[in-house]
Write an enzyme that holds these catalytic residues in place. Sequence first.
Site, PDB file in Angstrom:
ATOM      1  N   HIS A  45       7.499 -10.062  -3.894  1.00 41.79           N
ATOM      2  CA  HIS A  45       7.367  -9.845  -2.455  1.00 41.79           C
ATOM      3  C   HIS A  45       8.562  -9.058  -1.927  1.00 41.79           C
ATOM      4  CE1 HIS A  45       5.761 -10.480   1.462  1.00 41.79           C
ATOM      5  NE2 HIS A  45       6.632 -11.374   1.859  1.00 41.79           N
TER       6      HIS A  45
ATOM      7  N   GLN B  75       1.240  -8.204   7.853  1.00 44.77           N
ATOM      8  CA  GLN B  75       0.589  -7.323   6.890  1.00 44.77           C
ATOM      9  C   GLN B  75      -0.868  -7.705   6.650  1.00 44.77           C
ATOM     10  OE1 GLN B  75       3.385  -8.776   3.604  1.00 44.77           O
ATOM     11  NE2 GLN B  75       1.558  -8.371   2.392  1.00 44.77           N
TER      12      GLN B  75
ATOM     13  N   CYS C 237       3.607  -5.375   1.393  1.00 49.86           N
ATOM     14  CA  CYS C 237       4.896  -5.915   1.812  1.00 49.86           C
ATOM     15  C   CYS C 237       6.003  -4.888   1.639  1.00 49.86           C
ATOM     16  CB  CYS C 237       5.226  -7.147   0.980  1.00 49.86           C
ATOM     17  SG  CYS C 237       5.238  -6.826  -0.804  1.00 49.86           S
TER      18      CYS C 237
ATOM     19  N   ASN D 149      10.186 -11.597   7.525  1.00 54.63           N
ATOM     20  CA  ASN D 149       8.982 -11.504   6.707  1.00 54.63           C
ATOM     21  C   ASN D 149       7.905 -10.725   7.472  1.00 54.63           C
ATOM     22  OD1 ASN D 149       7.202 -11.880   4.596  1.00 54.63           O
ATOM     23  ND2 ASN D 149       7.275 -14.121   4.629  1.00 54.63           N
TER      24      ASN D 149
END
Length: 344
Positions: free
Chosen positions: A287, A144, A150, A308
């Site tokens: 997040h 990102q 996110c 992630n």
Amino acid sequence: MAYSNKILFQCISLALVVLFGILSLEANGRILEDSIMHERHEKWMVQHGKYYKDSNEKELRFKIFKENVERIEAFNSDGNKSYKLGINQFADLTNDEFKGRNKFKGHMCSTITKTPTFRYENVSAVPPSIDWRQKGAVTPIKDQGQCGCCWAFSAVAATEGITKLTTGKLISLSEQELVDCDTKGVDQGCEGGLMDNAFKFIIQNKGLTTESNYPYTASDGTCNTKAESNHAASIKGFEDVPANSESALLKSVANQPVSVAIDASDFGFQFYSGGVFTGSCGTSLDHGVTAVGYGVSDDGTKYWLVKNSWGETWGEQGYIRMQRDIDAKQGLCGIAMQASYPTA
Ligand SMILES: *[C@@H]1O[C@H](CO)[C@@H](O)[C@H](O)[C@H]1NC(C)=O
């Protein structure tokens, strides 16, 4: 008297010589240490493509880098930890600066009305472990960058998963479309958003286009309506996993990749590099990530496998294994507090 004074004097001078010797060795050592650290910082800058605007900024960043490196090494020297930390792309950021990057709109959770149905509530048997990557339902790790979206990466990864499971095709989908076009509600591109709202947008828009058709720029842009209307995947709805239940989350992840919100602000999370993360963290959700499996480690620790969006230089090639089935009902870092998945 004179004799003993002389001895005394000699003793003191010898002691001084020894003391100075030690001090200068130490000083030399410190200078050497610092120059080694400067070298490490330089190498790290090259490796991660970092530039600083001037020497003041560089000196400031060096100090932070040095502190982080020392703290990471001290942590790793404790052999009793189930996970390791590493010097990654965040090594010149203080933990406060790092926290500021996470932009999941967790503080808005209270305004969300939970969806009433949970299709996996009666699931009774789940496999002991699952890794959706091995089933071809997970695209490569994305990054990102500096943009706090996110939430878009999390929603897209879950959408990519359900699309693979229902159509047999793994298609990398566009986060940028969400960043640029999903702007009429709560979601605010790089300033943050929610996965459920991203799902709502995809439903209302009747689909989402591909990553290559609407590539990621890591910045807020104007909606490209032509690309927006070129759908590569669609979802019919989304459901919230009943909150604060790791067993409900387990039933869900056993069936598809699931969007989860976590508190990723801890120092240990910033520099996580491998193992099962058991680290201290709170439950201030900041997040959005995606649970793409679960399992049990060699030493018997249960974990969630989490994708992630910080590139492959973070964690286990971009993934983290987070401890599962902990005493707190919220799950580690709040992973069971606000999970949801799209339906097709
Ligand atoms: C689960 O089982 C109960 C009892 O049979 C039933 O009423 C409910 O609709 C089922 N839930 C789902 C999501 O199928």
